[in-house]
Design an enzyme around this catalytic site. Structure first.
Site, mmCIF file in Angstrom:
data_model
loop_
_atom_site.group_PDB
_atom_site.id
_atom_site.type_symbol
_atom_site.label_atom_id
_atom_site.label_comp_id
_atom_site.label_asym_id
_atom_site.label_seq_id
_atom_site.Cartn_x
_atom_site.Cartn_y
_atom_site.Cartn_z
ATOM 1 C CE LYS A 192 22.299 15.896 -1.863
ATOM 2 N NZ LYS A 192 21.822 17.308 -1.864
ATOM 3 C CB THR A 247 30.102 21.495 11.962
ATOM 4 O OG1 THR A 247 31.283 22.138 11.454
ATOM 5 C CG2 THR A 247 30.499 20.578 13.108
ATOM 6 C CD GLU A 267 36.128 22.188 3.172
ATOM 7 O OE1 GLU A 267 35.646 22.937 4.056
ATOM 8 O OE2 GLU A 267 36.051 22.407 1.971
ATOM 9 C CB CYS A 301 34.592 26.297 4.070
ATOM 10 S SG CYS A 301 35.746 26.051 2.724
ATOM 11 C CD GLU A 402 30.593 28.103 8.396
ATOM 12 O OE1 GLU A 402 29.810 27.149 8.542
ATOM 13 O OE2 GLU A 402 31.627 28.029 7.700
#
Ligand code: NAI
Ligand code: MG
Length: 499
Positions: A192, A247, A267, A301, A402
């Site tokens: 996906k 996350t 990840e 990331c 982030e």
């Protein structure tokens, strides 16, 4: 942006001509049963590239059923050498079509063409690595201590149907990093892609089909996370989920994995520290520390977005960082002179500008950038100027969350013990960078930093043979290396009582 240097001639089997594309289920190109579509635009120009089906639960059901059937069909009976041959054939086709793949990524998600092209060896190397792995999977015969003559051995079997969910920031590498090990081990996949960058994964499905991957082995269902993604994550007949993304969504994936008790590898996000000691080779450290954040406009990331610079060199380092940042060319990534492309969406642009405002409001000093680029050639795209904040403190939002944009938060420090403690004071643990000429200190930090990858005197060092993944809220499970392969295998112990 001078148009003469724009790359010419891009032939694409997923032509970026604004029309509707189909998705790939059970070896066939199909529309979604939902009848709905998602538009895909070039984030540099706003140009409509095409529409992809907005897949839903019914489409996921079909794809998972196809993937299950394929496991017990001819694919399940292929020998390791056959799977190796298919992977090598895919690698060859990737060589042949690399320009098309690169240009598709650049137009769909913005990473400059010079960078998408440069990933050639990394991606093709992954396929070759997995091809090698295919013929190197084995169990063991294990001596046991039971009385008499009892034999015990292990065999490795494919875990089954793999549900792979990927973000927009590296569609090609992320697809291969998840499909490659599945093909090596004999699993089947439902991929996906991100709704923000779905086109290259469709091109990849086409190439895999051409390479002779049997129907149902690799399926690509496009759609939104809340519909197609959630249906895949919660599907009881999926055996393993591999996810890259935020996350927050990773936590959703863990919850969804309870249905069917699926294996999971995640990840997730990061807020990686980049630590520069006063003895560092600054000629090397300045550009690497800058590009550790600016690469892919910060949408990576492992962005080394908390820059700790030892106090005695802080002024000099930041001056050089600002000088480096000021000469970077931002623009449409199809222009070969461009180093920094757009960010993926206006939503991402808003998120980044919110973080920049918070940095200003909380008292950090803006050294360069800090603005959205909206004039002239930038008008239709999502552009942010490379940005450096100094005098950042550990508690500021820009030092904790982030950002996923080209924003560096610079902090000072005085000694190794202090910087280790502060660098580890984050929920994340994906990567960390260290620049020093002192080998003892390099070892000390390599051991003490809590992250899945520690880069010493370099950054962005990745290889298909070397495990990559997170500590703490950056996820679990590894991609790359034999550790990743283990995650696609079941271990069965077989006992024979000869007494
Ligand atoms: P996301 O984590 O929501 O999306 C990643 C993938 O998950 C996409 O394919 C999406 O469709 C899918 N997804 C979303 N919700 C889902 C659900 N409930 N069940 C199953 N699949 C689902 O990330 P998004 O919204 O694209 O970006 C938001 C932020 O996440 C970014 O600004 C960035 O901070 C972070 N992010 C971090 C990444 C990393 O590599 N560290 C990658 C992508 C995003
Ligand atoms: Mg999302």
């Amino acid at each position: 942006m001078s148009s003469q240097v724009l790359s010419t001639k891009v032939e694409c089997r997923v032509p970026l001509d604004g029309r509707r594309r189909q998705m790939f289920i059970d070896g066939k190109w199909v529309d979604s049963l939902t009848g709905a579509w998602i538009e895909s635009r070039n984030p540099a120009t706003g140009q409509l590239l095409g529409f992809v089906p907005s897949g839903g639960k019914e489409d996921i059901d079909l794809a998972v059923a196809a993937a299950r059937r394929a496991l017990s069909g001819p694919w399940g009976r292929l020998k390791p050498f056959d799977r190796q041959k298919i992977l090598l054939r895919i690698a060859e086709l990737f060589e042949m079509h690399w320009e098309e793949i690169s240009a598709c990524d650049t137009q769909d998600m913005g990473l400059p063409i010079t960078r998408t092209r440069a990933n050639r060896q990394r991606v093709i190397g992954m396929l070759q690595y997995y091809a090698g792995v295919a013929t190197n999977i084995s169990g063991t015969t294990i001596p046991n201590s039971l009385p008499g003559d009892v034999m015990s051995m292990t065999v490795k079997e494919p875990v089954g149907v793999v549900g792979a969910i990927i973000p927009w920031n590296a569609p090609t590498a992320a697809s291969i990093w998840k499909i490659g090990p599945a093909l090596a081990t004999g699993c089947t996949v439902v991929l996906k892609p991100s709704e923000e960058a779905p086109l290259t994964p469709l091109l990849i499905a086409d190439i895999m089909n051409e390479a002779g991957v049997p129907p149902g082995v690799v399926n690509v269902v496009t759609g939104y996370g809340s519909s197609a993604g959630a249906a895949l994550a919660g599907h009881p007949a999926v055996n393993k989920l591999v996810f890259t993304g935020s996350t927050q969504t990773g936590q959703e994936i863990i919850r969804a994995s309870a249905t069917g008790v699926k294996r999971v590898s995640l990840e997730l996000g990061g807020k990686s520290p980049m630590i520069i000691f006063a003895d560092a080779d600054l000629d090397k450290a300045v550009p690497i520390a800058a590009m550790a954040v600016y690469a892919n406009s910060g949408q990576i990331c492992i962005a080394g977005s908390r820059l700790f610079v030892e106090d005695s060199i802080r002024t000099e380092f930041l001056e050089r960082l600002v000088a480096f940042s000021s000469q970077l060319k931002v623009g449409n990534g199809m222009d070969e002179a461009v180093q920094i492309g757009p960010v993926i969406s206006s939503r991402q642009l808003d998120k980044i500008s919110g973080y920049i405002n918070s940095g200003v409001d909380q008292g950090a000093s803006l050294l360069i950038g800090g603005s959205l680029l909206v004039e002239g050639a930038y008008a239709e795209g999502n552009f942010v100027a490379p940005t450096v904040f100094a005098n950042v403190t550990d508690d500021m939002t820009i030092a904790r969350e982030e950002i996923f944009g080209p924003v560096i938060s610079a902090l000072g420090f005085t000694d190794a013990g202090e910087v280790i403690r502060r660098a580890n004071d984050t929920p994340y643990g994906l990567a960390a960078g260290v620049f020093t000429r002192d080998i003892k200190r390099a070892h000390q930090l390599g051991n003490a930093l809590q992250a899945g990858s520690i880069f010493i005197n370099g950054y962005h060092l990745l290889d298909p043979a070397v495990p990559f993944g997170g500590y703490k809220s950056s996820g679990y499970g590894r991609e790359g290396g034999l550790e990743q392969i283990e995650g696609y295998l079941n271990t069965k112990s077989i006992w024979i009582d000869n007494n």
